[in-house]
Motif scaffolding. Structure first.
Motif, mmCIF file in Angstrom:
data_model
loop_
_atom_site.group_PDB
_atom_site.id
_atom_site.type_symbol
_atom_site.label_atom_id
_atom_site.label_comp_id
_atom_site.label_asym_id
_atom_site.label_seq_id
_atom_site.Cartn_x
_atom_site.Cartn_y
_atom_site.Cartn_z
ATOM 1 N N MET A 49 3.620 30.528 -10.527
ATOM 2 C CA MET A 49 3.045 30.403 -11.866
ATOM 3 C C MET A 49 1.921 29.361 -11.834
ATOM 4 N N ARG B 299 -0.649 27.147 -14.092
ATOM 5 C CA ARG B 299 -0.769 26.661 -15.471
ATOM 6 C C ARG B 299 -2.089 25.911 -15.629
ATOM 7 N N SER C 158 -24.820 19.893 -8.540
ATOM 8 C CA SER C 158 -24.392 21.006 -7.699
ATOM 9 C C SER C 158 -23.171 20.570 -6.913
ATOM 10 N N ARG D 192 -19.483 21.934 -4.546
ATOM 11 C CA ARG D 192 -18.927 23.014 -3.728
ATOM 12 C C ARG D 192 -17.412 22.978 -3.872
ATOM 13 N N VAL D 193 -16.833 24.112 -4.232
ATOM 14 C CA VAL D 193 -15.387 24.228 -4.391
ATOM 15 C C VAL D 193 -14.920 25.431 -3.595
ATOM 16 N N GLY E 267 -3.921 21.043 -14.383
ATOM 17 C CA GLY E 267 -3.578 21.614 -15.679
ATOM 18 C C GLY E 267 -4.724 21.509 -16.664
ATOM 19 N N ALA F 163 -12.518 18.662 -10.249
ATOM 20 C CA ALA F 163 -12.626 17.205 -10.135
ATOM 21 C C ALA F 163 -12.953 16.871 -8.702
ATOM 22 N N GLU G 181 8.473 24.398 -14.285
ATOM 23 C CA GLU G 181 8.009 24.509 -12.911
ATOM 24 C C GLU G 181 6.741 25.330 -12.861
ATOM 25 N N GLY G 182 5.981 25.210 -11.826
ATOM 26 C CA GLY G 182 4.732 25.938 -11.670
ATOM 27 C C GLY G 182 3.655 24.988 -11.216
ATOM 28 N N GLN G 183 2.544 25.572 -10.757
ATOM 29 C CA GLN G 183 1.441 24.753 -10.275
ATOM 30 C C GLN G 183 0.459 24.529 -11.401
ATOM 31 N N HIS G 184 0.196 23.272 -11.685
ATOM 32 C CA HIS G 184 -0.831 22.935 -12.677
ATOM 33 C C HIS G 184 -2.178 22.926 -11.953
ATOM 34 N N TYR G 185 -3.137 23.643 -12.509
ATOM 35 C CA TYR G 185 -4.345 24.017 -11.775
ATOM 36 C C TYR G 185 -5.512 23.102 -12.068
ATOM 37 N N LEU G 186 -6.122 22.620 -11.010
ATOM 38 C CA LEU G 186 -7.397 21.911 -11.118
ATOM 39 C C LEU G 186 -8.027 21.920 -9.740
ATOM 40 N N PRO G 187 -9.058 22.752 -9.539
ATOM 41 C CA PRO G 187 -9.683 22.808 -8.210
ATOM 42 C C PRO G 187 -10.311 21.471 -7.846
ATOM 43 N N ARG G 188 -10.342 21.226 -6.564
ATOM 44 C CA ARG G 188 -10.967 19.999 -6.070
ATOM 45 C C ARG G 188 -12.371 20.330 -5.575
ATOM 46 N N ALA G 189 -13.343 19.589 -6.062
ATOM 47 C CA ALA G 189 -14.709 19.727 -5.563
ATOM 48 C C ALA G 189 -14.763 19.047 -4.204
ATOM 49 N N GLU G 190 -15.016 19.814 -3.170
ATOM 50 C CA GLU G 190 -14.897 19.261 -1.818
ATOM 51 C C GLU G 190 -16.062 18.357 -1.453
ATOM 52 N N THR G 191 -17.260 18.801 -1.753
ATOM 53 C CA THR G 191 -18.428 17.967 -1.476
ATOM 54 C C THR G 191 -19.375 18.046 -2.652
ATOM 55 N N VAL G 192 -20.186 17.087 -2.760
ATOM 56 C CA VAL G 192 -21.195 17.097 -3.813
ATOM 57 C C VAL G 192 -22.560 17.086 -3.155
ATOM 58 N N THR G 193 -23.338 18.117 -3.430
ATOM 59 C CA THR G 193 -24.684 18.155 -2.856
ATOM 60 C C THR G 193 -25.672 18.263 -3.999
ATOM 61 N N THR H 55 -29.099 19.155 -4.225
ATOM 62 C CA THR H 55 -30.304 19.638 -3.553
ATOM 63 C C THR H 55 -31.262 20.309 -4.527
#
Lengths: 324, 180
Positions: free
Chosen positions: A45, A47, A146, A148-149, A167, A187, B161-173, B175
């Motif tokens: 799941m 969220r 800009s 990258r993800v 979340g 983030a 239960e469950g995954q709370h979502y927030l992608p991680r920005a790996e690099t910042v460019t 350009t």
């Protein structure tokens, strides 16, 4: 006169901090009904958060989170829960549009980032770790970033100092008047960049530390994508298949996509586009906006400078092919 | 099984409480091991003597045989019980005094650091306490904070239960590059 004096005296009793607190609380209260929680059932799941875009049940959230979901559930701030049906997703910006069978919702009022400057107030309301309606206050730290993800590049993002936690993806960011200026996207942070302390935090708590550099999709982009998806059932934008960057005068071509309209028209790497459709070209972002504004294929006249020589080119702007 | 294993089974065997496989193992072993057979015989005689023991003193050889199988130490006299009882009474008295002092300091709100230290051996923090008996005042104050918290539990948000979502920005460019 007496009333004015009395009013002034009353105002003097409130400290600046109390007034600030009142204003910020007011913004949170105003936008809270427009923030929803989204649950996407995939292998596990997922969220996250979402924004009410239209009163007739149109919800915006993150495209990556709901991609391939078996089912989606949207819970409103008043606790009512509905099944969410995907309308369309745009992976270039990370915006997805859902539809729920609910009426008379409270849509968020959208603003614009065009007049904002770094340092402007920003209030985000989301569902950090499932805690619905979590509010965070910060400032606008930068525009046109800009990032990258997961290997994909996202341009034109706004950078915020509001803290985003897992979340909070899909949560709204509002300005000091309670108008949406962005939709939280990601983030800053990586296993390499965060260091030993953050890795220990993640190992101990089983989740990454919340980021204090938050990126959001700007409101203009959110609205542009959402309106196109609602109108056409999928994201429709103009495309000519090239990468550019702003040059001293005009826009310089960096890469050309194989089989793309720009390459077919004879453009080359290093060419500098100085005019587009009879108007001079400002910067890369402005040219991108002009191209992507096309909703159907059309021929455009462009002026290109190559080795100091001006060349007029007829370019066919096509509709961007669907990609994942 | 070796001789040590058989020796461990002897009391059960002699008392008729061994499992069938254990009984068979003991019988098989003593049939080929004279030492274990002799020891088993002693066990049998000691048990028989204990059963018959009333006000009579046990035979010396029984006592000696039992003693050989225990840790060598002097036999305790009749005053052993008196000494043990005295130690128990003193321990209870100390414990009662310590608990009284701890309660008194906690109620009076005196900070209680020295009082807590006096009762260090008696306060047993519950699960989850951060106290480690290191003697630090702050750690001991944490014990009471934990206990207060348990008395007035703080409501916790319901987090399914469950995954709370927030992608991680790996690099910042930065350009200024745009694709379209």
């Amino acid at each position: 006169m007496l009333m004015t004096v009395l009013l002034l005296l009353a105002v003097q009793d409130e400290s600046l901090l109390e007034r600030l607190e009142r204003e910020i609380s007011g913004v949170v209260r105003r936008v809270r009904p427009s923030v929803v929680s989204v649950e996407a059932k995939r292998s596990e799941m997922i969220r996250l958060s979402g924004i009410v875009y239209r009163a007739d049940g149109c919800i915006l959230t993150d495209a990556g989170a709901i991609a391939g979901a078996d089912s989606i559930r949207v819970t409103l701030f008043d606790g009512r829960s509905f099944e969410g049906r995907p309308v369309g997703s745009d992976f270039k910006t990370g915006i997805a549009v859902l539809r729920i069978d609910a009426k008379s919702l409270t849509p968020a009022e959208f603003g614009t980032t065009r007049e904002l400057r770094s340092g402007a107030f920003a209030v985000s309301v989301g569902n950090a770790h499932g805690l619905e309606g979590s509010a965070s206050v910060g400032t606008l730290a930068g525009l046109d970033r800009s990032i990258r993800v997961s290997g994909r590049r996202y341009d034109g993002m706004i950078q915020l100092t509001t803290v985003a936690h897992p979340g909070d993806c899909g949560a709204l960011v509002a300005d000091s008047r309670g108008r949406v200026i962005g939709l939280i996207h990601s983030a800053l942070g990586s296993e390499e960049a965060e260091g030993e302390l953050f890795r220990l935090w993640k190992d101990f708590f089983g989740r990454p530390l919340g980021g204090a550099i938050t990126f959001a999709v700007p409101a203009e982009t959110v609205q542009f994508v959402a309106d196109r998806i609602l109108k056409h059932g999928r994201m429709i934008r103009g495309w000519i298949g090239m990468s550019v960057r702003t040059a001293e005068s005009g826009v310089e071509i960096l890469k050309l996509e194989i089989g793309g309209p720009a390459r077919r028209a004879g453009l080359r790497r290093g060419d500098r586009i100085v005019a587009w459709d009879g108007e001079s070209v400002g910067d890369a972002a402005a040219l991108q906006k002009k191209v992507e504004a096309c909703e159907e294929p059309r021929i455009v006249k462009a002026a290109v400078v190559r080795d100091g020589v001006r060349i007029d080119v007829d370019l066919r702007v096509e509709i961007e092919p669907e990609r994942k | 099984m070796n001789c040590d294993d058989i020796r461990d089974l002897m009391p059960l065997f002699v008392g008729g409480e061994a499992e069938d496989n254990e009984r068979i193992a003991v019988e098989a072993h003593v049939s080929v091991c004279s030492e274990c057979a002799a020891e088993l015989e002693e066990f049998r005689r000691a048990r028989a003597a204990l059963v018959d023991l009333r006000s009579e003193e046990p035979p010396l050889e029984v006592v000696e045989g039992v003693g050989r199988n225990l840790h060598p130490r002097p036999l305790l006299g009749a005053d052993w019980f008196v000494r043990a009882a005295a130690v128990l009474v003193v321990g209870i008295a100390i414990g009662f005094l310590g608990v009284t002092l701890v309660r008194k300091d906690a109620d009076s709100g005196a900070g209680g650091v020295p009082a807590v230290r006096r009762s260090a051996a008696l306060v047993s923090p519950g699960p989850g306490s951060r106290s480690r008996f290191a003697g630090s005042g702050q750690e001991w104050n944490d014990v009471f904070e934990e206990r207060e918290t348990r008395r007035f539990p703080v409501p916790r948000a319901d987090r399914p239960e469950g995954q709370h979502y927030l992608p991680r920005a790996e690099t910042v460019t930065i350009t200024g590059e745009r694709d379209f």
